[in-house]
Design an enzyme around this catalytic site. Structure first.
Site, short mmCIF file in Angstrom:
data_model
loop_
_atom_site.label_atom_id
_atom_site.label_comp_id
_atom_site.label_asym_id
_atom_site.label_seq_id
_atom_site.Cartn_x
_atom_site.Cartn_y
_atom_site.Cartn_z
N SER A 253 4.78 6.88 15.24
CA SER A 253 4.87 7.59 13.96
C SER A 253 5.25 9.05 14.20
O SER A 253 5.01 9.59 15.28
CB SER A 253 3.50 7.56 13.26
OG SER A 253 3.48 8.44 12.15
N TYR B 64 -5.81 8.27 13.47
CA TYR B 64 -4.50 7.61 13.43
C TYR B 64 -3.47 8.39 14.26
O TYR B 64 -2.73 7.82 15.06
CB TYR B 64 -4.05 7.50 11.97
CG TYR B 64 -2.67 6.91 11.78
CD1 TYR B 64 -2.47 5.53 11.83
CD2 TYR B 64 -1.57 7.73 11.51
CE1 TYR B 64 -1.20 5.00 11.63
CE2 TYR B 64 -0.30 7.20 11.32
CZ TYR B 64 -0.12 5.83 11.37
OH TYR B 64 1.13 5.29 11.18
P1 NAD Z 1 2.27 -2.55 6.52
O1 NAD Z 1 0.92 -2.45 5.93
O2 NAD Z 1 3.28 -3.28 5.74
O3 NAD Z 1 2.21 -3.18 7.97
C1 NAD Z 1 1.11 -3.01 8.83
C2 NAD Z 1 0.68 -4.38 9.28
O4 NAD Z 1 -0.32 -4.25 10.30
C3 NAD Z 1 0.02 -5.22 8.21
O5 NAD Z 1 0.98 -5.94 7.48
C4 NAD Z 1 -0.89 -6.13 9.01
O6 NAD Z 1 -0.32 -7.40 9.15
C5 NAD Z 1 -0.98 -5.48 10.37
N1 NAD Z 1 -2.36 -5.31 10.81
C6 NAD Z 1 -3.20 -4.29 10.52
N2 NAD Z 1 -4.39 -4.52 11.11
C7 NAD Z 1 -4.30 -5.69 11.77
C8 NAD Z 1 -5.18 -6.46 12.57
N3 NAD Z 1 -6.44 -6.05 12.83
N4 NAD Z 1 -4.75 -7.63 13.08
C9 NAD Z 1 -3.48 -8.06 12.82
N5 NAD Z 1 -2.59 -7.38 12.09
C10 NAD Z 1 -3.00 -6.21 11.58
O7 NAD Z 1 2.72 -1.04 6.79
P2 NAD Z 1 3.91 -0.42 7.67
O8 NAD Z 1 4.02 0.96 7.21
O9 NAD Z 1 5.09 -1.30 7.70
O10 NAD Z 1 3.25 -0.36 9.12
C11 NAD Z 1 3.92 -0.81 10.29
C12 NAD Z 1 3.78 0.21 11.38
O11 NAD Z 1 4.49 1.40 10.98
C13 NAD Z 1 2.36 0.66 11.67
O12 NAD Z 1 2.17 0.71 13.07
C14 NAD Z 1 2.31 2.05 11.10
O13 NAD Z 1 1.37 2.87 11.78
C15 NAD Z 1 3.73 2.52 11.32
N6 NAD Z 1 4.15 3.66 10.50
C16 NAD Z 1 4.29 3.55 9.14
C17 NAD Z 1 4.69 4.65 8.40
C18 NAD Z 1 4.86 4.59 6.90
O14 NAD Z 1 5.04 5.65 6.26
N7 NAD Z 1 4.83 3.46 6.28
C19 NAD Z 1 4.97 5.85 9.05
C20 NAD Z 1 4.83 5.94 10.42
C21 NAD Z 1 4.42 4.82 11.13
#
Ligand code: NAD
Ligand code: MG
Length: 302
Positions: free
Chosen positions: A195, A208
Site C-alpha cells: 500500500s 495496518y
Molecule cells: P477487499 O476487501 O475487496 O479485499 C480484501 C480481501 O482480503 C477480502 O476480500 C477477503 O477475502 C480477504 N481477507 C481479509 N481477511 C482475510 C482472512 N483472515 N482470511 C482470508 N481472506 C481474508 O479490498 P481491497 O482493497 O481489494 O484489498 C486488497 C488488498 O489491497 C489488501 O491487501 C489491501 O491492504 C490492499 N490495498 C487496498 C487499498 C484500497 O484503497 N482499496 C489501498 C492500498 C492497499
C-alpha cells in the site's frame, strides 16, 4: 446473470473518464470483510471492461482475497489473459466469489474457489496444496488478502486487533508463500499487495501501515533469495481504490465517502485500473523485474 445489478459502463481508458464515479459517494458501512456487490456505486472489477490478449496463456495462479476489489480484478484479468485461477476468500464472501468464479469460467479457464481463514497456518498450507492439485501446479502467487481497520488512538488498539492485522497481512503471506515454493520453479512470479501506507502512514492506520511496510520488505528480501531459482517477487502499492475494505471499517464512513478525492485525479481508482500491473508482473515479459514495488496512487505518488 440477469439478476446482477447494472455494472459500470465500458471504461474509455482516460483518467478523467466521466463514466467513472467521483466522490461524494453515498455514506455506507458494512461489517468486515463486506461484500463488493452491496457497494454503491459498484466497483469495476473489469467484468465488462478488461480486455485480454493472451499474455498469461497456460499459467496457473492462486490469488488470496480474489473475491472482491483488487484481487477480483486481478483474477478476472488473469483469466482473460489465458490463466487458470484459484481464489481464496472468507466463507461469508461466497456471494462475491461466485461472480468471480463465473467470470473466470466464462473465459473457458479453470476456476477454483477455496474459502478459508488465512490467519490459521494449517489452512494456509491446505490452501496451497488444494490450489496446486486442482490447477495441476502453480506458476503465480498473489498474496493480496488484507485487513484494514482504522483506530484513532493507540490506547484503543487492542492486542486482538493488532494480532489480527499482523496475522492477515504479514503472517499469512509468509505461510502461504512458504508452502507455495514447493510447487513453484523457474519462471514463477510472487506478487504481494502492499500500500501507499508503507511510505505515507496515516495516523489512524498504525497497525495496518506497519504491516504494509513489511510487505515491501517481503518482496525486496525474498526477491534476492529466489532470483537464483528463477522466481521473481514484487510488491504492488495501491493508493485509494474503491473496494469493500474501505467501507467496512478501513476508514471512518465520512472519509470513505470522500475516498480518493484529495488525489490529483480527484477520484479513487477502480480495481480494474490496477489489474494491468498484476498482469505484467505475472507475465514472462517481466523477466528482469524483481525486488521492486509499483505504485498506483492517483497522482500524488508513493
Ligand atoms: P477487499 O476487501 O475487496 O479485499 C480484501 C480481501 O482480503 C477480502 O476480500 C477477503 O477475502 C480477504 N481477507 C481479509 N481477511 C482475510 C482472512 N483472515 N482470511 C482470508 N481472506 C481474508 O479490498 P481491497 O482493497 O481489494 O484489498 C486488497 C488488498 O489491497 C489488501 O491487501 C489491501 O491492504 C490492499 N490495498 C487496498 C487499498 C484500497 O484503497 N482499496 C489501498 C492500498 C492497499
Ligand atoms: Mg471481499
Amino acid at each position: 446473470m440477469s439478476s446482477d445489478p447494472v455494472l459500470p459502463p465500458f471504461r474509455s481508458g482516460a483518467i478523467s473518464d466521466p463514466t467513472l464515479p467521483v466522490p461524494d459517494f453515498p455514506r455506507q458501512e458494512q461489517q468486515a470483510p463486506g461484500l463488493a456487490q452491496k457497494m454503491d456505486p459498484l466497483p469495476d472489477h473489469g467484468e465488462t471492461s478488461y480486455k485480454g490478449s493472451g499474455r498469461l496463456k497456460g499459467k496457473r495462479a492462486l490469488i488470496t482475497g480474489g473475491d472482491s476489489g483488487i484481487g477480483a480484478a486481478a483474477a478476472i484479468a488473469f483469466a482473460r489473459e489465458g490463466a487458470d485461477v484459484a481464489i481464496n476468500f472468507l466463507p461469508e464472501e461466497q456471494p462475491d466469489a461466485d461472480r468471480v468464479i463465473a467470470a473466470i469460467k466464462a473465459e473457458g479457464r479453470t476456476a477454483v474457489a477455496i474459502p478459508g481463514d488465512l490467519r490459521e497456518e494449517a489452512f494456509c498450507k491446505e490452501l496451497v496444496e488444494s490450489a496446486a492439485s486442482q490447477l495441476g501446479g502453480l506458476d503465480v502467487l498473489v498474496n493480496n488478502a488484507g485487513r484494514q481497520q482504522f483506530c484513532h488512538k493507540l490506547e484503543d488498539l487492542t492486542t486482538e486487533d493488532f494480532d489480527a492485522t499482523m496475522k492477515t497481512n504479514v503472517y499469512a503471506p509468509f505461510w502461504v508463500t512458504k508452502a507455495a515454493l514447493a510447487h513453484m520453479g523457474e519462471g514463477g512470479s510472487i506478487i504481494i499487495t502492499s500500500s501507499v501506507q508503507a511510505f505515507k502512514p496515516a495516523a489512524h492506520l498504525f497497525d495496518y501501515a506497519q504491516s504494509k511496510a513489511a510487505n515491501v520488505a517481503f518482496a525486496q528480501s525474498l526477491a534476492k533469495q529466489l532470483a537464483p531459482r528463477g522466481i521473481r517477487v514484487n510488491a504492488v502499492c495501491p493508493g485509494p481504490y474503491w473496494t469493500a475494505l474501505q467501507i467496512s471499517g478501513g476508514q471512518p464512513p465520512e472519509a470513505a465517502a470522500e475516498h480518493g478525492s484529495s488525489q490529483p485525479i480527484g477520484r479513487p481508482g477502480q480495481p480494474v485500473e490496477i489489474a494491468p500491473i498484476y498482469v505484467l508482473l505475472a507475465s514472462d515479459e517481466a523477466s528482469y523485474i524483481t525486488g521492486e514495488y509499483f505504485g498506483s496512487v492517483g497522482g500524488s505518488g508513493l
